[in-house]
Design a protein around this motif. Structure first.
Motif, mmCIF file in Angstrom:
data_model
loop_
_atom_site.group_PDB
_atom_site.id
_atom_site.type_symbol
_atom_site.label_atom_id
_atom_site.label_comp_id
_atom_site.label_asym_id
_atom_site.label_seq_id
_atom_site.Cartn_x
_atom_site.Cartn_y
_atom_site.Cartn_z
ATOM 1 N N TYR A 1 0.839 -1.196 0.000
ATOM 2 C CA TYR A 1 0.000 0.000 0.000
ATOM 3 C C TYR A 1 0.872 1.242 0.000
ATOM 4 C CZ TYR A 1 1.190 0.093 4.973
ATOM 5 O OH TYR A 1 1.879 0.114 6.164
ATOM 6 N N PHE A 2 0.299 2.352 -0.412
ATOM 7 C CA PHE A 2 0.961 3.650 -0.280
ATOM 8 C C PHE A 2 -0.116 4.690 -0.033
ATOM 9 C CE2 PHE A 2 -0.406 3.890 -4.633
ATOM 10 C CZ PHE A 2 -0.627 5.237 -4.861
ATOM 11 N N GLY A 3 0.308 5.860 0.500
ATOM 12 C CA GLY A 3 -0.679 6.886 0.799
ATOM 13 C C GLY A 3 -0.050 8.172 1.282
ATOM 14 N N HIS B 1 3.692 7.836 2.681
ATOM 15 C CA HIS B 1 4.130 6.598 3.307
ATOM 16 C C HIS B 1 3.886 5.427 2.362
ATOM 17 C CE1 HIS B 1 -0.187 6.827 4.537
ATOM 18 N NE2 HIS B 1 -0.156 5.543 4.160
ATOM 19 N N ALA B 2 4.595 4.322 2.611
ATOM 20 C CA ALA B 2 4.401 3.099 1.843
ATOM 21 C C ALA B 2 4.752 1.928 2.744
ATOM 22 C CB ALA B 2 5.269 3.090 0.587
ATOM 23 N N GLU C 1 6.657 -0.380 7.395
ATOM 24 C CA GLU C 1 6.238 0.888 6.789
ATOM 25 C C GLU C 1 7.363 1.908 6.863
ATOM 26 O OE1 GLU C 1 2.134 2.397 7.284
ATOM 27 O OE2 GLU C 1 3.082 4.187 8.156
ATOM 28 N N ASP D 1 8.048 6.246 5.965
ATOM 29 C CA ASP D 1 7.378 7.504 5.625
ATOM 30 C C ASP D 1 8.378 8.645 5.600
ATOM 31 O OD1 ASP D 1 7.240 9.174 8.275
ATOM 32 O OD2 ASP D 1 6.620 7.168 8.850
ATOM 33 N N GLU E 1 -6.804 1.990 12.193
ATOM 34 C CA GLU E 1 -6.981 2.076 10.752
ATOM 35 C C GLU E 1 -8.249 1.316 10.361
ATOM 36 O OE1 GLU E 1 -4.284 1.538 6.679
ATOM 37 O OE2 GLU E 1 -3.489 0.956 8.640
ATOM 38 N N SER F 1 -4.722 5.470 2.570
ATOM 39 C CA SER F 1 -3.829 4.588 1.834
ATOM 40 C C SER F 1 -4.592 3.883 0.733
ATOM 41 C CB SER F 1 -3.195 3.537 2.761
ATOM 42 O OG SER F 1 -2.479 4.133 3.811
ATOM 43 N N LYS G 1 -4.482 0.314 -1.236
ATOM 44 C CA LYS G 1 -3.925 -1.033 -1.100
ATOM 45 C C LYS G 1 -4.045 -1.780 -2.437
ATOM 46 C CE LYS G 1 -6.039 -4.565 0.739
ATOM 47 N NZ LYS G 1 -5.651 -5.673 -0.189
#
Length: 222
Positions: A50-52, A84-85, A100, A102, A175, A219, A221
């Motif tokens: 995931y990233f966001g 972040h990823a 993770e 960031d 989350e 995020s 996914k």
């Protein structure tokens, strides 16, 4: 003969009226043993990359001392925004682990005049590299996180001195999965970068630095 026919007709009507009520009182048969069981709702699938992005607020604490300026504090606060990823992996039906990283812009600076010396302390970015462990309840996860961090630290006055320092970080958050590919979070991180000596324009200051960050994020996914 008429009396017999009347009696039979009355008996037939009474039976017709009473039969449905009697049938309702009879015990029902056993359910069909071969009937299909109801299909449980599909669990939310957390495993994957995931990233966001995140947006929040950070505040830094600096306890400092130096010759000619004595002991003083220069605490700062400001915007924290970044990206972040990471990767999550379900270890059990309700337990998740992940990694993770960031990188965040940190708009923090504070001016002061300890001992009559004009001084400015600032930090413009922070990055963390952390493990995460979470407890999953369908589409909601509560997690703890920890690892190491790095950030820039700068002191200035008549001159300036800056470093990229390393430290450790701990935190936690919650989350929730909004859809199969989107999550939203709220989290808190604490980072400690220890003590460092800075020399600027003839002034020497030894200062520690720790930072608190509260932020929200989303995020995507895969």
């Amino acid at each position: 003969m008429k009396r017999l026919l009347g009696t039979l007709l009355a008996g037939t009507m009474i039976t017709a009226i009473a039969a449905p009520a009697m049938a309702a009182d009879l015990p029902m048969g056993d359910p069909d043993p071969y009937a299909a069981a109801p299909v449980p709702a599909e669990r939310f699938y957390w495993t994957g990359f995931y990233f966001g992005g995140t947006l929040g607020y950070g505040w830094g604490q600096r306890d400092a001392r130096g010759a000619g300026v004595g002991n003083f504090d220069l605490d700062s606060a400001g915007l924290n925004a970044g990206v972040h990823a990471g990767y999550n992996h379900m270890m059990a039906p309700n337990f998740l682990i992940g990694l993770e990283a960031d990188l965040s812009y940190s708009d923090q600076s504070k001016r002061g005049a300890p001992g009559g010396v004009a001084t400015r302390a600032s930090s413009n970015w922070i990055s963390t590299y952390r493990a995460r462990a979470g407890y999953v309840m369908d589409n909601v996860m509560i997690y703890g996180t920890g690892g190491f961090a790095m950030a820039d630290r700068k002191w200035s006055g008549a001159g300036s001195d800056s470093n990229v320092d390393f430290g450790w970080t701990l935190g936690g958050g919650v989350e929730t999965m909004l859809s199969p590919n989107m999550t939203a979070r709220a989290e808190y991180l604490y980072a400690d970068f220890g003590k460092e000596t800075f020399n600027f324009g003839g002034t020497s200051v030894r200062s520690d630095f720790d930072e608190h960050i509260g932020r929200v994020g989303v995020s995507y996914k895969f």
